[in-house]
Design a protein around this motif. Structure first.
Motif, short mmCIF file in Angstrom:
data_model
loop_
_atom_site.label_atom_id
_atom_site.label_comp_id
_atom_site.label_asym_id
_atom_site.label_seq_id
_atom_site.Cartn_x
_atom_site.Cartn_y
_atom_site.Cartn_z
N VAL A 103 0.72 -1.20 -0.01
CA VAL A 103 -0.02 0.04 0.17
C VAL A 103 0.91 1.26 -0.02
O VAL A 103 0.54 2.09 -0.80
CB VAL A 103 -0.72 0.01 1.20
N VAL A 104 1.80 1.22 0.92
CA VAL A 104 2.82 2.42 0.94
C VAL A 104 3.56 2.43 -0.52
O VAL A 104 3.80 3.85 -0.95
CB VAL A 104 3.94 2.33 2.16
N ALA A 105 3.96 1.38 -0.98
CA ALA A 105 4.84 1.52 -2.42
C ALA A 105 4.13 2.04 -3.45
O ALA A 105 4.62 3.06 -4.38
CB ALA A 105 5.34 0.19 -2.56
N LEU A 106 2.65 1.67 -3.60
CA LEU A 106 1.95 2.18 -4.77
C LEU A 106 1.60 3.47 -4.30
O LEU A 106 1.54 4.27 -5.47
CB LEU A 106 0.61 1.21 -4.52
N THR A 107 1.21 4.15 -3.11
CA THR A 107 0.87 5.20 -3.00
C THR A 107 2.18 6.33 -3.21
O THR A 107 1.86 7.41 -3.88
CB THR A 107 0.48 5.42 -1.47
N VAL A 108 3.27 5.94 -2.49
CA VAL A 108 4.36 6.82 -2.78
C VAL A 108 4.97 6.65 -4.43
O VAL A 108 5.33 7.88 -4.84
CB VAL A 108 5.52 6.28 -2.00
N GLY A 109 4.71 5.43 -4.84
CA GLY A 109 5.06 5.54 -6.35
C GLY A 109 4.14 6.47 -7.04
O GLY A 109 4.71 7.01 -8.15
N SER A 110 3.03 6.70 -6.79
CA SER A 110 2.08 7.61 -7.54
C SER A 110 2.48 8.91 -7.37
O SER A 110 2.69 9.73 -8.58
CB SER A 110 0.54 7.56 -6.89
N VAL A 111 3.10 9.37 -6.23
CA VAL A 111 3.73 10.87 -6.06
C VAL A 111 5.02 10.92 -6.84
O VAL A 111 5.27 11.78 -7.51
CB VAL A 111 3.69 10.99 -4.90
N VAL A 112 5.85 9.88 -6.65
CA VAL A 112 7.16 9.99 -7.39
C VAL A 112 7.08 9.86 -8.91
O VAL A 112 7.82 10.82 -9.65
CB VAL A 112 7.95 8.87 -6.82
N VAL A 113 6.08 9.23 -9.39
CA VAL A 113 6.18 9.25 -10.99
C VAL A 113 5.50 10.46 -11.39
O VAL A 113 5.86 11.20 -12.44
CB VAL A 113 5.12 7.90 -11.37
N TRP A 114 4.44 11.18 -10.72
CA TRP A 114 3.94 12.34 -10.83
C TRP A 114 5.27 13.59 -11.00
O TRP A 114 5.36 14.26 -12.00
CB TRP A 114 3.04 12.58 -10.20
N ALA A 115 5.71 13.38 -9.91
CA ALA A 115 6.87 14.55 -9.64
C ALA A 115 8.10 14.31 -10.80
O ALA A 115 8.49 15.24 -11.42
CB ALA A 115 7.50 14.33 -8.35
N GLY A 116 8.38 13.15 -10.83
CA GLY A 116 9.66 12.87 -11.93
C GLY A 116 9.04 13.11 -13.38
O GLY A 116 9.99 13.72 -14.11
N ALA A 117 7.88 12.89 -13.68
CA ALA A 117 7.34 13.47 -15.08
C ALA A 117 7.71 14.74 -15.19
O ALA A 117 7.91 15.01 -16.30
CB ALA A 117 6.34 12.69 -15.33
N LEU A 118 6.93 15.46 -14.28
CA LEU A 118 6.94 17.06 -14.61
C LEU A 118 8.47 17.29 -14.59
O LEU A 118 8.72 18.16 -15.61
CB LEU A 118 6.21 17.51 -13.30
N TRP A 119 9.34 16.88 -13.76
CA TRP A 119 10.98 17.52 -13.81
C TRP A 119 11.47 17.12 -15.19
O TRP A 119 12.17 17.95 -15.67
CB TRP A 119 11.73 16.92 -12.70
#
Length: 454
Positions: A298-314
């Protein structure tokens, strides 16, 4: 009994795969399903025409795209006029296959099969999926990214399943470099469950572990040799966070993310933050009561959602003033990174639903049994999480109930592939000296050799 249980598991997984494939294809719509998208008719088409099957490990944009190129190879065998439909249907079949796998691999975390089926169906239910990432080979990597946590964390029971999962791992890691985010989950496969005296660490997780590490290493090596041209954004952390609430999370609430912006402009940020807080409660509750394996996922999927979004923007320089939205943003289309991030987030919510409902209804010894009110609360929270997933699906597939049109695919207006191929073939036959003919795709175009059309 064991054999019957295995047959039942495989049968249920197959049914899930069929349903997800059908729903994904239906949500595309007839025009989008007959239109070639971006790299499918551009880079992948040109490389296949120039290099043949040897293009499988040809880098593009700084990384490998094994599965999309394999799918293009399959479509290449069919008549040119069928290229678009074969790719669209083939992509939906791949997503259906991934869903079937999740329904099996998640059984150590989400025990009731209906809840696993709901989790597995997330790729087909995601409201933003048809806009850009569904039904095309170019964006299959996002679905494989959502599959990766379950493949990495699974503890195989048999050697044949370990070898089969290793093959899946090769396809996943050699298609999506961001699977490196979930490599730590490989450790879950090496920690057995059960009574302390009966715990044994076998070698069955070894094939997936080795292939995953080598696959990610290959992506890193390719990226170092053929780096992607980066266009780093300058978005502030406020815009990144606000954008996550408006696009990945907002896309779960409404099929048109512009309507979420409109609601924020009209009524303030509470229209997004209050539902987000409620979802946060569901996720935290699942982490609090779930098994250690469930907590990590649950933590990995949730954190992954935020990291993928932030990384794609950068990486892609997608800089928009989300923290201070303007009226002009109401009509702006969603970013495909929002769909990818939302896919991981909705998977986390569906996983939390299974964890909470299982915990609330589990039979325990009297000495460890929580009070009836506590169990009832856990079960209620689980069903609230189910309601979030189902409500999100309705937001993307039931325009009559929501009094709005669903977010259209970026291929909704074509151009359809087959009629153009028919005209191109006529041009080639009419002019023997003509070498190739241009055919339009969404949003680019490509050239087809007349030798294939005459």
């Amino acid at each position: 009994m064991q054999r019957w249980r295995s047959v039942r598991t495989v049968g249920a997984a197959g049914l899930v795969g069929v349903v997800v494939t059908f729903v994904g294809w239906w949500r595309l719509g007839p025009v989008a399903a007959r239109t070639v998208w971006a790299e499918d008719g551009g880079v992948f088409w040109r490389d296949r025409a120039a290099d043949g099957p040897l293009d499988l490990l040809e880098p593009y944009a700084g990384y490998l795209h094994l599965l999309p190129r394999l799918l293009v190879d399959v479509a290449w065998v069919f008549p040119v006029a069928h290229y678009a439909v074969v790719l669209s249907l083939g992509s939906c079949l791949v997503v259906g296959g991934a869903a079937a796998l999740v329904s099996v691999l998640a059984r150590d975390v989400v025990h009731p099969w209906p809840l696993r089926a709901l989790l597995a169906a997330v790729p087909a239910l995601l409201p933003l999926a048809p806009v850009e990432i569904a039904g095309n080979a170019a964006n299959l990597h996002w679905y494989l990214l959502a599959l990766a946590p379950w493949v990495f964390a699974y503890r195989p029971r048999r050697w044949w399943s370990a070898v089969g999962l290793a093959a899946v791992t090769a396809a996943v890691t050699l298609t999506e470099p961001q699977t490196a985010l979930f490599l730590p989950l490989l450790l879950l496969a090496w920690v057995p469950d059960g009574p302390v005296g009966e715990r044994r660490v076998g070698l069955r997780p070894l094939p997936v572990t080795v292939v995953a590490v080598l696959g990610v290493a290959a992506q890193v090596a390719v990226s170092a040799v053929t780096p992607r041209r980066l266009d780093p954004g300058v978005a502030s952390w406020r815009d990144v966070v606000a954008g996550w609430f408006l696009q990945p999370f907002g896309g779960l609430l409404h099929a048109r993310v512009g309507e979420v912006v409109r609601a924020v402009l009209d009524h303030g940020w509470a229209v997004v933050l209050v539902p987000a807080a409620a979802v946060g409660v569901l996720l935290v509750a699942a982490v609090a009561v779930g098994s250690w394996r469930a907590r990590v996922l649950v933590v990995a999927l949730t954190v992954g959602s935020v990291v993928v979004w932030a990384g794609a923007l950068w990486v892609n320089g997608a800089d928009r003033p989300w923290s201070g939205p303007a009226p002009g943003m109401v009509d702006a289309p969603p970013l495909r990174y929002g769909a990818a991030s939302g896919l991981l987030l909705l998977s986390a919510i569906a996983t939390a639903a299974g964890v909470l409902i299982t915990w609330g209804g589990a039979r325990r010894p009297v000495t460890t049994r929580p009070g009836g009110a506590v169990r009832l609360t856990g079960t209620a929270l689980g069903w609230c999480a189910v309601a979030v997933v189902v409500g999100s699906a309705v937001a993307g597939t039931a325009p009559v109930a929501l009094d709005h049109e669903p977010q259209p695919s970026r291929r909704a207006d074509g151009p359809e592939w087959a009629p153009q191929v028919a005209r191109a073939a006529a041009s080639c036959r009419a002019d023997p000296a003509l070498a190739s003919v241009r055919v339009e795709t969404a949003p680019w175009g490509t050239r087809i050799d007349c030798a294939r059309l005459r």
